[in-house]
Design an enzyme around this catalytic site. Structure first.
Site, PDB file in Angstrom:
ATOM      1  N   HIS A  43      36.259  41.052  35.373  1.00 35.26           N
ATOM      2  CA  HIS A  43      35.245  40.033  35.094  1.00 35.26           C
ATOM      3  C   HIS A  43      34.218  40.636  34.152  1.00 35.26           C
ATOM      4  O   HIS A  43      33.899  41.829  34.260  1.00 35.26           O
ATOM      5  CB  HIS A  43      34.528  39.611  36.383  1.00 35.26           C
ATOM      6  CG  HIS A  43      33.260  38.847  36.101  1.00 35.26           C
ATOM      7  ND1 HIS A  43      33.271  37.491  35.868  1.00 35.26           N
ATOM      8  CD2 HIS A  43      31.974  39.261  35.925  1.00 35.26           C
ATOM      9  CE1 HIS A  43      32.026  37.111  35.576  1.00 35.26           C
ATOM     10  NE2 HIS A  43      31.220  38.164  35.612  1.00 35.26           N
ATOM     11  N   LYS A  53      38.648  43.924  39.216  1.00 30.36           N
ATOM     12  CA  LYS A  53      39.058  43.015  40.283  1.00 30.36           C
ATOM     13  C   LYS A  53      40.104  43.661  41.202  1.00 30.36           C
ATOM     14  O   LYS A  53      40.727  44.670  40.845  1.00 30.36           O
ATOM     15  CB  LYS A  53      39.606  41.730  39.656  1.00 30.36           C
ATOM     16  CG  LYS A  53      38.552  40.903  38.919  1.00 30.36           C
ATOM     17  CD  LYS A  53      39.154  39.583  38.441  1.00 30.36           C
ATOM     18  CE  LYS A  53      38.125  38.709  37.751  1.00 30.36           C
ATOM     19  NZ  LYS A  53      38.716  37.385  37.386  1.00 30.36           N
ATOM     20  N   TYR A  89      30.787  32.993  42.129  1.00 36.57           N
ATOM     21  CA  TYR A  89      31.568  32.063  41.297  1.00 36.57           C
ATOM     22  C   TYR A  89      31.159  30.597  41.526  1.00 36.57           C
ATOM     23  O   TYR A  89      31.952  29.702  41.241  1.00 36.57           O
ATOM     24  CB  TYR A  89      33.055  32.250  41.561  1.00 36.57           C
ATOM     25  CG  TYR A  89      33.680  33.410  40.792  1.00 36.57           C
ATOM     26  CD1 TYR A  89      33.653  33.436  39.394  1.00 36.57           C
ATOM     27  CD2 TYR A  89      34.326  34.448  41.439  1.00 36.57           C
ATOM     28  CE1 TYR A  89      34.240  34.474  38.671  1.00 36.57           C
ATOM     29  CE2 TYR A  89      34.913  35.497  40.723  1.00 36.57           C
ATOM     30  CZ  TYR A  89      34.870  35.494  39.342  1.00 36.57           C
ATOM     31  OH  TYR A  89      35.454  36.514  38.621  1.00 36.57           O
ATOM     32  N   ASN A 128      43.410  38.613  36.773  1.00 36.68           N
ATOM     33  CA  ASN A 128      43.304  39.071  35.387  1.00 36.68           C
ATOM     34  C   ASN A 128      42.428  40.324  35.252  1.00 36.68           C
ATOM     35  O   ASN A 128      41.839  40.576  34.212  1.00 36.68           O
ATOM     36  CB  ASN A 128      42.846  37.934  34.475  1.00 36.68           C
ATOM     37  CG  ASN A 128      41.524  37.345  34.893  1.00 36.68           C
ATOM     38  OD1 ASN A 128      40.898  37.818  35.844  1.00 36.68           O
ATOM     39  ND2 ASN A 128      41.075  36.336  34.179  1.00 36.68           N
ATOM     40  N   GLU A 170      23.843  38.189  37.185  1.00 28.49           N
ATOM     41  CA  GLU A 170      24.962  38.851  37.871  1.00 28.49           C
ATOM     42  C   GLU A 170      24.606  40.297  38.235  1.00 28.49           C
ATOM     43  O   GLU A 170      24.987  40.777  39.303  1.00 28.49           O
ATOM     44  CB  GLU A 170      26.220  38.778  37.002  1.00 28.49           C
ATOM     45  CG  GLU A 170      26.739  37.351  36.892  1.00 28.49           C
ATOM     46  CD  GLU A 170      27.908  37.170  35.937  1.00 28.49           C
ATOM     47  OE1 GLU A 170      28.392  36.027  35.828  1.00 28.49           O
ATOM     48  OE2 GLU A 170      28.340  38.156  35.294  1.00 28.49           O
TER      49      GLU A 170
END
Ligand code: GDP
Ligand code: MG
Length: 140
Positions: free
Chosen positions: A117, A11, A51, A114, A128
């Site tokens: 993913h 990320k 998302y 965080n 995905e």
């Protein structure tokens, strides 16, 4: 155990802090092999679509803003039991709950930022991967 493929994102928070190599090293040390990898700057539409399952959640707007703030690394990881193994290497969503040695324990800034993913099941992994890669980009 079956050889699986899973989808991973490094990320923006982690790419900005130059942690790409250290994060990929964690995957490799644990037997996961990148078979496709690219750096992209996600559009808002891409992030919202990716998302979409979370669109009613209170953190959705913030999540999308964080994902489009700067570039990410998207990759496909292959290995034995790759989907669950990746989730173990990543650690819990909230770094406060993440086990020692996991990517999120080591590097995450907050529950939102965080660092990584990872797909949570075979169906989402397949979806995905398809969302970001063409079949011919997967070089196993
Ligand atoms: P994951 O599968 O472990 O990434 O977690 P989820 O699928 O539940 O949530 C997707 C992403 O939304 C997480 O990785 C976080 O970046 C973000 N997120 C989840 N819960 C929260 C929250 O309570 N607050 C904020 N700000 N972000 C959250
Ligand atoms: Mg999830």
């Amino acid at each position: 155990m079956a050889i699986e493929r899973t989808f991973s994102i490094i990320k923006p928070d982690a790419v900005r802090r130059n942690l790409v190599g250290q994060i990929i090293a964690k995957f490799e040390e644990n037997g996961l092999r990148p078979i496709a990898l690219k750096k992209i700057h996600m559009t808002r539409a891409q992030a919202e679509g990716f998302y979409a399952v979370h669109k009613e959640r209170p953190f959705f707007g913030e999540l999308v803003e964080q994902m489009i703030a700067s570039p990410v690394i998207v990759q496909v990881l292959e290995g034995e039991n790759a989907i669950l193994k990746n989730r173990e290497i990543m650690g819990a969503t909230n770094p406060a709950n993440a086990a020692e040695g996991t990517i999120r324990k080591l590097f995450a800034l907050s529950v939102g930022e965080n660092s990584v993913h990872g797909s949570d099941a075979p169906e989402t992994a397949a979806q995905e991967i398809k969302y970001f890669f063409k079949d011919e980009e997967l070089v196993g």
